[in-house]
Design a protein around this motif. Structure first.
Motif, PDB file in Angstrom:
ATOM      1  N   ASP A  14       0.825  -1.212   0.000  1.00 18.02           N
ATOM      2  CA  ASP A  14       0.000   0.000   0.000  1.00 18.02           C
ATOM      3  C   ASP A  14       0.855   1.256   0.000  1.00 18.02           C
ATOM      4  OD1 ASP A  14      -2.121  -1.649   0.005  1.00 18.02           O
ATOM      5  OD2 ASP A  14      -2.589  -1.454   2.135  1.00 18.02           O
TER       6      ASP A  14
ATOM      7  N   PHE B  26       3.875   1.571  -1.096  1.00 17.58           N
ATOM      8  CA  PHE B  26       4.498   1.672  -2.414  1.00 17.58           C
ATOM      9  C   PHE B  26       3.514   2.252  -3.432  1.00 17.58           C
ATOM     10  CE2 PHE B  26       5.467  -0.069  -6.606  1.00 17.58           C
ATOM     11  CZ  PHE B  26       6.790   0.298  -6.747  1.00 17.58           C
ATOM     12  N   MET B  27       2.269   1.786  -3.383  1.00 15.03           N
ATOM     13  CA  MET B  27       1.267   2.267  -4.333  1.00 15.03           C
ATOM     14  C   MET B  27       0.996   3.758  -4.131  1.00 15.03           C
ATOM     15  SD  MET B  27       0.203  -0.138  -6.412  1.00 15.03           S
ATOM     16  CE  MET B  27      -1.518  -0.148  -6.886  1.00 15.03           C
ATOM     17  N   VAL B  28       0.890   4.180  -2.865  1.00 12.01           N
ATOM     18  CA  VAL B  28       0.646   5.601  -2.601  1.00 12.01           C
ATOM     19  C   VAL B  28       1.833   6.431  -3.075  1.00 12.01           C
ATOM     20  CG1 VAL B  28       0.326   7.318  -0.790  1.00 12.01           C
ATOM     21  CG2 VAL B  28      -0.920   5.165  -0.682  1.00 12.01           C
TER      22      VAL B  28
ATOM     23  N   MET C 190       3.888   5.676  -5.469  1.00  9.56           N
ATOM     24  CA  MET C 190       3.835   5.696  -6.932  1.00  9.56           C
ATOM     25  C   MET C 190       2.837   6.749  -7.403  1.00  9.56           C
ATOM     26  SD  MET C 190       5.607   3.989  -8.927  1.00  9.56           S
ATOM     27  CE  MET C 190       7.139   3.224  -8.545  1.00  9.56           C
ATOM     28  N   LEU C 191       1.685   6.773  -6.721  1.00 10.10           N
ATOM     29  CA  LEU C 191       0.651   7.737  -7.069  1.00 10.10           C
ATOM     30  C   LEU C 191       1.207   9.158  -6.979  1.00 10.10           C
ATOM     31  CD1 LEU C 191      -2.322   7.689  -7.818  1.00 10.10           C
ATOM     32  CD2 LEU C 191      -2.876   8.042  -5.421  1.00 10.10           C
TER      33      LEU C 191
ATOM     34  N   ILE D  39       4.412  10.064  -7.054  1.00  7.76           N
ATOM     35  CA  ILE D  39       5.457  10.264  -8.062  1.00  7.76           C
ATOM     36  C   ILE D  39       4.851  10.530  -9.435  1.00  7.76           C
ATOM     37  CG2 ILE D  39       7.286   9.067  -9.335  1.00  7.76           C
ATOM     38  CD1 ILE D  39       8.079   7.757  -6.723  1.00  7.76           C
ATOM     39  N   ILE D  40       3.758   9.842  -9.737  1.00 13.39           N
ATOM     40  CA  ILE D  40       3.134  10.046 -11.043  1.00 13.39           C
ATOM     41  C   ILE D  40       2.430  11.399 -11.087  1.00 13.39           C
ATOM     42  CG2 ILE D  40       1.369   9.191 -12.637  1.00 13.39           C
ATOM     43  CD1 ILE D  40       1.954   6.382 -11.429  1.00 13.39           C
ATOM     44  N   LEU D  41       1.811  11.760  -9.966  1.00  9.80           N
ATOM     45  CA  LEU D  41       0.962  12.962  -9.982  1.00  9.80           C
ATOM     46  C   LEU D  41       1.741  14.272  -9.935  1.00  9.80           C
ATOM     47  CD1 LEU D  41      -2.208  12.185  -7.877  1.00  9.80           C
ATOM     48  CD2 LEU D  41      -2.059  12.846 -10.274  1.00  9.80           C
TER      49      LEU D  41
END
Lengths: 314, 311
Positions: free
Chosen positions: B36, B38-40, B42-43, B45-47
């Protein structure tokens, strides 16, 4: 691999002329795409002969004088040959080393994530940058990295550092290239791994769970081995295109200050050929790259088909 | 309740396990937390890069904070000056129109060329099919670079035509291969029965194969559309007339201009800050992709999977 039960092959010795006549509408359908293909894909191969010529625009492709391998030896003996090769390989391998693990970890995280909304958001947003061009990416990076207006430099200033001009510093530039490529493509490259993950038999996980394996061990001993063939295939295919270090990206991001570390074969060919009008020399370099690339693609495809028992790209 | 439960099970990529006798251990819970986090991460980093561009484009002329603070500017303080300026600018509108022409013309041409070629390559009984496959594959494997292609466009007189942007890329061998693989997968019995009923190959393509191939046509159409909309290189090489410039070229000119005066065509951009103009033109160039993206997403995932698994 011919199927014996296919109805066409059951006919003993098909009459070739009759077969051709029977398919005349197929050939008609093929006519326009075929002519188009020959013009746009084969005429350039024919034009590539100027690599062995002293090309002059007014003499044309056929009229220019042959000079043998002069263009090639000029390139191999010049000092920039090794620099271009080094830069090209550095960026290609760097992109593989960074983006392959990132996309594998991302795909596993997406697969294991139990929060639907989070997973769906990450998945959707991670694919998006793949569809943005490098011109747009340059604009995005500009808002992030510019020494005057970038938010990254604002953060550096906040901690009392001096602003860095990331795009014209020879130390920072390669990292900008590698990381921006990873950012742009990680979601898209994860798709193939997600597809592989979704085909794993879930009973394997259950069995491992009963045997007392925890989540980490299940990833290590079930998930990773299960997608290993796909990882190897992707790796081999990437090695097949190792001389393509990303023209569009480099062309948008580089500037004369960083040519020594940024110039790759394609950007050099572009500048020599179309800005300095050394068509023969630039074509020779392009041809050299094409031949090496062809060998690499054929070898890697062979390896893929050996590794995956018969299935290959072509 | 039961319905909701099955729905929830279906939407997860990783199927739920049935064995509930084994309770998650500490390591399992740590693993889930790591996933979780890691996913946040990533979110974020992408945003961040996307968000910083979007907020930059809404920056009012009077704004004095740093760019970092600008990311947290409240929406009611946003200014649309940059967009008003862009949409009121003839150069921008012209470039947008040119890009639309290239997009539509390119996708139509590309599909009209790619579909028949891929279909013919999948007609197993045709004499010369092997030779055709070889002819199609050779240029794909052996790439001679940009100069010979440039000479070709010059010699056939395509210079300064919008078609020069999309025609060289109108048959992508990779797309042909993906499409052929799809056509190969259509049951031969379907085509054979139509053939017995007296259909010609063209009729089989139009009446039997096409209705079954919506997903792959959408996917390949999207690939072509993206490549034409984003195509910067061909336009740079083949278009000299600035009235024919597509959006990526104009965008690059705007981005490279250090100040307003340096770029004559942006002189009519009014009082929006130049940074905002740049960011707004980035956003406007990306917007057709962003709008079309959710509609086609379901198709491309399906389509690439078909290509990827077989590949």
């Amino acid at each position: 691999m011919k199927k014996k039960d296919s109805p066409e092959l059951m006919v003993p010795k098909p009459n070739l002329r009759r077969e051709i006549l029977r398919h005349k509408d197929v050939y008609l359908l093929l006519l326009i795409p075929f002519v188009f293909y020959i013009v746009f894909k084969y005429v350039p191969i024919f034009n590539a002969q100027i690599a062995f010529k002293n090309f002059r625009a007014r003499d044309g492709v056929l009229g220019s004088a042959w000079i043998g391998l002069q263009n090639f030896t000029d390139f191999f003996n010049s000092f920039y040959f090794w620099e271009l090769l080094r830069n090209t390989l550095m960026y290609s391998f760097g992109k593989i080393i960074i983006s392959l693990p990132v996309s594998i970890i991302l795909s596993i995280a997406i697969y294991e994530c139990t929060h639907y909304a989070l997973r769906k958001t990450v998945q959707t947003l991670a694919y998006l940058p793949h569809f943005l061009s490098w011109v747009i990416m340059y604009g995005v990076l500009f808002a992030l990295l510019s020494p005057s207006s970038g938010i990254l430099n604002d953060i550096i200033k906040l901690f009392g550092g001096t602003p860095i001009d990331f795009l014209s510093s020879v130390h920072a530039f390669p990292w900008v290239v590698l990381l921006s490529d990873a950012w742009k493509e990680m979601g898209w490259s994860a798709i193939i791994f997600i597809a592989a993950l979704m085909s794993i038999d879930v009973s394997l996980f259950e069995a491992a769970m009963v045997e007392g394996a925890n989540s980490w061990q299940r990833v290590r001993y079930i998930t990773l081995p299960a997608i290993k063939p796909v990882i190897v295939t992707v790796l081999l295919l990437k090695i097949g295109t190792i001389l393509d270090a990303g023209f569009n990206q480099m062309y948008m991001l580089y500037s004369p200050q960083v040519y020594s570390i940024a110039d790759i074969i394609d950007t050099w060919v572009y500048r020599q050929g179309l800005l300095n009008f050394q068509f023969g020399l630039a074509t020779a370099v392009g041809l050299f790259k094409g031949i090496i690339g062809m060998i690499l693609v054929l070898v890697s495809n062979k390896l893929v088909s050996r590794f995956n028992e018969g299935s290959s790209l072509f | 309740m039961a319905e909701a439960k099955t729905k929830k099970e279906r939407i997860h990529l990783k199927p739920k396990m049935h064995n509930k006798t084994v309770r998650p251990t500490r390591a399992d819970r740590i693993f889930q937390i790591c996933v979780d986090v890691f996913m946040v991460l990533m979110l974020i980093i992408i945003l961040i890069p996307l968000w910083s561009t979007v907020t930059l484009s809404f920056r009012p002329n009077t704004y004095i904070g740093t760019y970092l603070q600008g990311m947290f500017l409240a929406p009611w303080d946003w200014s649309f000056d940059a967009y008003k300026a862009l949409l009121g600018n003839n150069g921008f509108l012209m470039a947008f129109t040119n890009s639309c022409k290239i997009l539509v013309g390119g996708v139509v041409c590309a599909l009209l060329l790619t579909i028949p070629l891929a279909y013919v390559m999948s007609v197993k009984s045709m004499p010369g099919r092997k030779a055709l496959t070889t002819i199609v594959l050779i240029p794909y494997i052996f790439d001679v670079g940009m100069i010979p292609a440039y000479l070709l466009v010059q010699n056939i007189g395509l210079m300064d035509h919008l078609a020069a942007v999309f025609l060289p890329g109108a048959i992508s061998t990779y797309n042909v291969i993906i499409m052929r693989q799809f056509f190969d997968g259509i049951p031969a019995e379907l085509k054979e029965s139509a053939r017995i009923d007296g259909c010609s190959e063209v009729q089989i393509l139009l009446r039997i194969v096409m209705p079954l191939s919506k997903a792959i046509v959408m996917t390949i159409g999207l690939y072509y559309g993206v490549s034409f909309w984003n195509n910067f290189f061909n336009a740079m090489l083949y278009i000299q007339n600035s009235n024919l410039n597509p959006l990526p070229i104009l965008l690059r000119n705007i981005l490279m201009a250090a100040g307003m005066n340096e770029y004559v065509e942006v002189s009519a951009f009014g009082n929006a800050p130049i940074e905002a103009i740049k960011a707004a033109s980035v956003f406007m160039s990306a917007i057709p992709m962003v709008i079309a993206y959710p509609f086609i997403q379901k198709y491309f995932t399906k389509g690439t999977l078909a290509g990827a698994v077989k590949g």
